[in-house]
Design a protein around this motif. Sequence first.
Motif, short mmCIF file in Angstrom:
data_model
loop_
_atom_site.label_atom_id
_atom_site.label_comp_id
_atom_site.label_asym_id
_atom_site.label_seq_id
_atom_site.Cartn_x
_atom_site.Cartn_y
_atom_site.Cartn_z
N PRO A 261 0.76 -1.11 0.27
CA PRO A 261 -0.01 0.32 0.16
C PRO A 261 0.43 1.73 0.06
O PRO A 261 1.80 0.96 -0.02
CB PRO A 261 -1.34 -0.19 1.11
N LEU A 262 0.51 2.35 -0.74
CA LEU A 262 0.90 3.67 -0.66
C LEU A 262 1.34 3.69 1.08
O LEU A 262 0.48 3.89 1.81
CB LEU A 262 -0.40 4.91 -0.70
N ASN A 263 2.93 4.38 1.59
CA ASN A 263 3.69 4.71 2.31
C ASN A 263 3.53 6.39 2.36
O ASN A 263 3.20 7.14 1.43
CB ASN A 263 4.57 4.01 2.49
N THR A 264 3.87 6.63 3.61
CA THR A 264 3.84 8.18 3.54
C THR A 264 5.36 8.48 3.15
O THR A 264 4.66 9.72 2.43
CB THR A 264 3.99 8.18 5.45
N GLU A 265 6.10 8.07 3.20
CA GLU A 265 6.89 8.67 2.23
C GLU A 265 6.75 8.73 0.82
O GLU A 265 7.32 9.31 -0.10
CB GLU A 265 7.86 7.32 2.59
N GLU A 266 5.98 7.88 0.03
CA GLU A 266 5.18 8.21 -1.01
C GLU A 266 4.76 9.17 -1.06
O GLU A 266 4.73 9.21 -2.51
CB GLU A 266 5.14 6.57 -1.29
N TRP A 267 3.95 8.96 0.06
CA TRP A 267 2.89 10.13 -0.25
C TRP A 267 2.93 11.53 -0.40
O TRP A 267 2.84 12.60 -1.47
CB TRP A 267 1.79 9.93 0.68
N THR A 268 4.22 11.76 0.54
CA THR A 268 5.32 12.60 0.30
C THR A 268 6.01 13.73 -0.28
O THR A 268 6.21 14.83 -0.39
CB THR A 268 6.31 12.82 1.93
N ARG A 269 5.98 11.95 -1.29
CA ARG A 269 6.78 12.97 -2.47
C ARG A 269 6.14 13.27 -3.36
O ARG A 269 6.80 14.08 -4.52
CB ARG A 269 7.49 11.02 -3.09
N HIS A 270 5.05 13.46 -3.41
CA HIS A 270 4.10 13.55 -4.38
C HIS A 270 3.64 15.01 -4.08
O HIS A 270 1.97 15.50 -4.79
CB HIS A 270 2.58 12.58 -4.68
#
Length: 626
Positions: A261-270
């Motif tokens: 699932p989408l994690n915090t690091e990936e979400w922030t990178r967007h």
Amino acid sequence: MNSEMEELTEEGEVQYSHHGVIIRDLNQNRDDDSYCSGTLYLKKYTYGMFIEWIQTEEKPLSVVSQDQGWAMVTPVNEPQNPTDGARDVSPTVKKRPVKIDIMDLKSYKMKSNSHELILTLKDGSRPSPLLFQNDNADKFITALRGYICFDRSDRETNLFCANSVQKLNKSFSELNLPLDDGSISRWGIFGHSYEKTMTVFSKVANTVLHQSNVLYPEIINQYLQTDRTPAVTAPDEEYEVIHSRPIVVLPPRPVVKRGPPLNTEEWTRHFDDSGKIINLPDLKEKIFRGGIRDNLRYDVWKVLLDYMPCDKKAEEWQTIRKQKLEEYACMKLQWSSLTPGQESRFFQFHKKKSIIEKDVDRTDRTIPYFEGNDNPNLKIMYNILMTYVMYNFDLGYVQGMSDLLSPILYLMEKEEDAFWCFVGFMNKVSNNFAKDQMGISQQLKNLNILIRIIDPELGEYLEKNESDNLFFCFRWLLILFKREFSYQDIMTLWEVLWTDLPGPNFHLFICLAILESERDTLICNQYGFNEILKHINDLSLHIHLEDTLTKAEAIYLQLSAAEDLPDCARIILGKPPLHPENEDGSDEELFSPALDSQRTAPSEVRVPTTAATSARALEPSESMVF
């Protein structure tokens, strides 16, 4: 009476036992994965052989799915991660013993890891799946096969059906038909004429299943009362020539894997430095592939449901949110400030209000977040639905909308945020609730087309058993599988669907994946209209989400890669038609149920004019019971 007492007191002779077999406690709340451990037996009684499960541990267990199967983790009152904060978990669970006559078995299905066993009974019902904690189910199956024969399905390697000859022997004996020695061989059914075989089978009465757990009883009653007698063709009737539908050659089905699932690091990178969301397609691809972690859903759902604009800076978003809060307060005041006299002269408003009051009182009341009297969350749900009536005068409120709102409210908690996310959801599915039901009817039509391309045999079987209208899929489509999965799973499924990947109508491929998983059970067990309806309804909370998503995507990619795909299927996939001049839907006609049954090797076939009828229309009444 004495024989009944003997059955109750007789302990039975144990032929086989297996400790550590877990079944789900279906009395638990839907968002709680509680299971009970016990011992599974094969017991011989004077009146027959039975499968029995008896609970040995009163402490409920939590079971999680893994890529290669499942694994037991911890007792539910001792969470693996203390920060998860489980809600209202009962410390003990007492499960009644399970007892099944092995002669009532129609089939069993074994998961690929051989740890999970699913039984199906003759009446179409399914007991809770059996999870073998110690070792796998192979030894139990070996013991069971010592008393009843099973044949492996040709289509699905992990499905095994009770031997048909054996089942017919028992069926005839129970009906007291005049068999000389209890054997169907004396009737000459096999290896003899079709007419003689049908004469024998005509002596077997059809069983009508009681539909006590179906979502739409009024629609079913109306449907069952309609005349379903096939038209009789007169000898001198005129004939017309119609072309048989083409056979679509499908390429091999690709292997598909799900991701994390989408994690915090990936979400922030967007996000860029100003707070705008960047590379939205990549973000949606990640969500489609694995869903979203629980701690991110509150924010990510606002994006997927168009509440939070992707092209706005962080401070601009805060300004927009403030405006949205004010707009909600204004619409809420409009209905809440009506006097009783005004309401009495506003019939449509009063009607919608009454329906909402009834629906809120019965929506997900077993979920801790909504259970109990005077629950403030029920009041919030009521406020949101009433305000939506003011927001969308044309659509207003239709029964079923409360099902779509409850998981959103459960997650958002804040009334205003839940409302605007609900608005975004309704913008995606509002056609499902149109009064003319054209949206649902078209989806059922499209699903029928896909079934006839992907699995012609299943399509023909459904038609022969008067289920080609796909009525049993109505609930799936109307509320997007809300009743079929747990809260956790439905959140994952919805966010996958909200990405609009891999193309439009992916929810129809979810339907296809479920039906493909069950198709051999339906066909092998020779289910008719009522049994199919009951079997599909009983799948609720027994569908494995990750397996379904994987299969659905694989089917989608397989169909997308097919050459010479008819335009009706290309449109469903979101592809441009190859022959846009055929806008009259002529290729759809080739896949209609009435014509499909006439499919033969020649390029055309002669059928009576009256036999070329269209699929039955689905016309649910507005007074559905949810």
